[in-house]
Every structure is written in C-alpha cells, then in structure tokens.
Design an enzyme around this catalytic site. Structure first.
Site, PDB file in Angstrom:
ATOM      1  N   HIS A 405       0.849  -1.209   0.000  1.00 35.38           N
ATOM      2  CA  HIS A 405       0.000   0.000   0.000  1.00 35.38           C
ATOM      3  C   HIS A 405       0.874   1.245   0.000  1.00 35.38           C
ATOM      4  CE1 HIS A 405       0.797   0.910   4.253  1.00 35.38           C
ATOM      5  NE2 HIS A 405       0.625  -0.398   4.505  1.00 35.38           N
ATOM      6  N   CYS A 426       3.303  -4.706   6.700  1.00 29.87           N
ATOM      7  CA  CYS A 426       2.996  -4.419   5.294  1.00 29.87           C
ATOM      8  C   CYS A 426       4.194  -3.797   4.587  1.00 29.87           C
ATOM      9  CB  CYS A 426       1.808  -3.469   5.203  1.00 29.87           C
ATOM     10  SG  CYS A 426       0.237  -4.258   5.654  1.00 29.87           S
TER      11      CYS A 426
END
Length: 456
Positions: A405, A426
């Site tokens: 992301h 992430c």
C-alpha cells in the site's frame, strides 16, 4: 446195463469220497482258500505256521511312491516294520465243512501289534527324492499383461508336500498291503486354488482387456500424466459379484501422488532473483492446490465410463500458469534484504522501487514466501491495535493482513529504515509508484517475497 450204471455210481461216489477225505486231511493242516487273518491273506498256508507266515508278511514288502515327475520306493524291512500276532492265539477252521467254505471269504480277527523303528523311518522319509528335491511353491493362475493385452498365465502346480500327510499315508498303505501310493490321488501336494480354466478368471480377463482399450490423461500444460495398461487396471478391484470396479483407496492414492508432484501451494520453489540469480523460496499462498475429494470423484467417474479422456484435476486454488514455472511472466518481486521491489509484466520490467517493510526488531517482520494478490481495493482504512491509517491503494498478498500500500506519511524509503522505523508488516511504497503498481496489478498475480540478507 443196470450193473454198469450201478458200478459207475459207486465209482463216482468213491471218487467224491476220496476227494472229500483228501480235502478233510489237507484243510485240517492248511488254511482254506480266501482265508484272511486281520486282512492278511493266509490261503493254503500251514495253520501250524500261522505265526511265522503272519509275522513275516512285511519281510519283502515294498511300497512304490509316485509323485509329480519322481518316483521312490520304501521297503518295510528297511525300518524294521513288523505286524506281530500276540501269542497263544488260534484259528479254528473246521475241515469237515471244507467243501462248503471253499468259495466263501473267511475273515479271522486276531490281536496283533505293529512295530517299527521311528528314527529309521524318519530318516528314510527325509531322504526320499520327492522330499529332497527343491521345493516349488504352487501358484494360482492369474491374469498378466504381455505388453499388448492381458492373458491368463497358467497355474504352477509346484511340488510342495504336506509332509505329515505323506508320513501318515505311507504307514497306512503299508499296513493295508497296498503297493502303490500316488501322491496326487491322496491330496498330498499343496495345490493352487485358481486354475486357468476358472470361469471367474476368464471373466476377469475379458473385463481387463476391455478396460485396457482406453486411457486417461491428466494435462498440466507442458506436462502430462497418462494412466493406461497395468497402472490403469491397478485402480480397479473385484467386487463380490466378480466385477471390476474402481478402487477408491487406489484412486485416492493416485490423486495424492499427483498432488505431491504437481501442487505448488505452500511449497518450495526455485526462483531467479533479479541481480542475484537462483534462490529458494519457501511457503506462501501462491500456487496450485488440488481438491482431493472432487478429483477422486472425477477420476472414479472416468474409470466407470471406460472411455479415453483428457482431464485436469479439480482445484481449490489456482495460479497463473500450469507449466513448471507456474508464476508465469507477470509477477512482483520483493527483496526484504535490499528493501527493493521489481514488477514484471509479460516478462518485461515495468517498474522498480524502494520500500519499507515490517520491523523485525519489534516482531513485525514481513513474512517471506510466494504469495499472490487476492484483493485489490482503493480508498480504505488499515487498522490495528495502535493505528488507523488511510491508504489510496491496497493490494492484499497473504492471509495475515499483509499487503502492499501507499504510505503518504513517509518521506524516505529503502535502505535500513525498516530495522528502526519499519511497518507493522505491510510493504510501504511511495504513493505515486503505488498507483502504477496498482494499475498494472491483477487478482492472482504472484508476489515473491524473500530476504537476500538471510541465507536460503
């Protein structure tokens, strides 16, 4: 004339009388014809010599043993076999009625005992040719494949003996004065239970040749698995009606072997890392995962239909390619060691960028493995125990809430930032680059995550 007739009659009566008297005296000392003592023939032997006659019955007795392709002889005297009358017994034979008993069977039962040397007997039996010869086990007739079709292979009779029965029959035959023992007739050989003329075996042959007329192929793009001939037949079993039906256990075993050979989900794969070369990557959610139950049902149905067919396994999860390189030519490569990402489409590098991954020093290290994009979203919040962040682009790559992301809150990417200021797991990417990654991505695209700083 009357005198002649009278003389002839007297002469005949005289002759008869003389014959009778002669018989009377003879059979007063000798046994009548058809006389037996304990089933031993003593006809015309001296009554006074009964003991000598009876007790010497086996002095010259010889038993011939006839086997499969071999003959042997056993002499009763060789192991001191005797049948001896108990003492002080007599046979009462009335010579007055010898004429009337001449053609009748006379049976006398006297007490006797059998003796023999057991050690000698065992030694004789063990040295018989039919006992010493190499044992050939009996084999049932069976259906075999000759390279083109199935045929019946004839049974093997063999020569394996039921030794206890052999010993028993030798002694029985000798005691009964039988001079030839045929092993086949007395069932002394172990025999096959299925012969080549067995109706059930012939039915099985017909079924197997019918089944041999088709094949099943599993196609894996650049590889195939063909089930035919004996391998195909081995997937059947014979039911209670003598019919060949698919064997669920064997079908399941075959499918399991396909899985081991071709499934790549959670597996270990060889990967050519950019700027490094061949490496090994373990685990991850990317790959082919066979649905065992559904594939077993599929294969079972094909075996029941007995028609040539090409199949593909039924899958729970699929990948981009079914070839040996199931990643295909479009994937994302993520190296945690170099904190760098490469994106390939149709074999061409479309972009590369630095990133910041999870901080391993806080237990948030990004997991390695061959993963895949399974969800693509725009404009969503990422939440955790101590954070809530808005991102424009979200690509989920595993089942532990790890994804790629944009990270607008960061001004620096790459290097060793992740070791001190890493993410919760992430992969944080520059916003403008993340947009390009998102636009070039698709659900199912492989994401290979590895750490070049750690030996594989």
């Amino acid at each position: 004339m009357k005198k002649v007739f009278k003389f002839s009659a007297i002469f005949i009566v005289g002759i008869v009388l003389l014959v009778y008297i002669a018989g009377f005296y003879y059979f007063g000392r000798y046994f009548l014809p058809n006389s037996k003592v304990n089933d031993k023939d003593v006809s015309f032997t001296k009554i006074s010599d009964l003991y000598n006659t009876y007790n010497s019955t086996y002095d010259n007795f010889e038993l011939e043993i006839v086997g499969r392709g071999v003959k042997d002889k056993v002499k009763a005297a060789s192991f001191d076999y005797k049948n001896i009358l108990e003492p002080n017994q007599v046979v009462n034979q009335n010579p007055f009625y010898w004429v009337f008993y001449l053609f009748n069977q006379k049976e006398y039962n006297l007490e006797s005992r059998v003796t023999y040397d057991k050690e000698k007997f065992e030694d004789i039996v063990n040295n018989l040719n039919l006992v010493k010869e190499k044992t050939v086990e009996p084999e049932n007739a069976k259906v075999v494949f000759n390279g083109k079709k199935f045929e019946i292979e004839k049974e093997v009779l063999g020569n394996k003996l039921k030794k206890d029965l052999l010993i028993e029959k030798i002694l029985d035959y000798i005691s009964e004065d039988k001079d030839t023992l045929k092993l086949e007739d007395e069932g002394i050989y172990y025999n096959p239970t299925v012969y080549s003329d067995d109706a059930g075996l012939k039915s099985k042959l017909d079924q197997m040749n019918k089944l041999n007329s088709f094949e099943i192929t599993y196609k894996f793009e650049d590889r195939t698995e063909v089930i035919k001939d004996e391998e195909l037949l081995n997937m059947y079993r014979e039911n209670e009606d003598g019919l060949l039906v698919p064997d669920t256990e064997k079908v399941t075993a075959y499918v399991r072997n396909l899985e081991k050979k071709y499934d790549t989900f959670h597996g270990t794969r060889n990967f050519y890392a950019t700027g490094i070369g061949p490496i090994v990557v373990k685990g991850g959610i990317y790959g082919w995962w066979t649905d065992t139950k559904a594939t077993v049902e599929q294969l079972t149905k094909a075996l029941e239909n007995t028609e040539t067919v090409t199949l593909e396994p039924v899958y729970k999860l699929t990948a981009q390619s079914r070839s040996a390189n199931d990643l295909g030519n479009s994937y994302i490569e993520v190296d945690l060691g170099r904190q760098h990402l490469w994106m390939y489409k149709e074999g061409a590098l479309v972009l590369e960028t630095d990133f910041v991954s999870g901080n391993p020093n806080k237990g948030n290290g990004t997991p390695t493995g061959t993963d895949k994009i399974w969800s693509r979203e725009k404009g969503r919040y990422l939440t955790g125990e101590d954070y809530k962040s808005f991102v424009d682009y979200w690509l989920a790559i595993n089942w532990s809430n790890i994804g790629l992301h944009d990270a607008s809150w960061r001004s620096q990417f790459g290097g060793s930032l992740y070791l001190s200021n890493g993410s919760h797991g992430c992969i944080n990417i520059k916003p403008d680059v993340m947009k390009d990654i998102y636009d070039n991505s698709f659900v199912g695209m492989g994401v290979v995550v590895y750490d070049s700083s750690v030996p594989s």
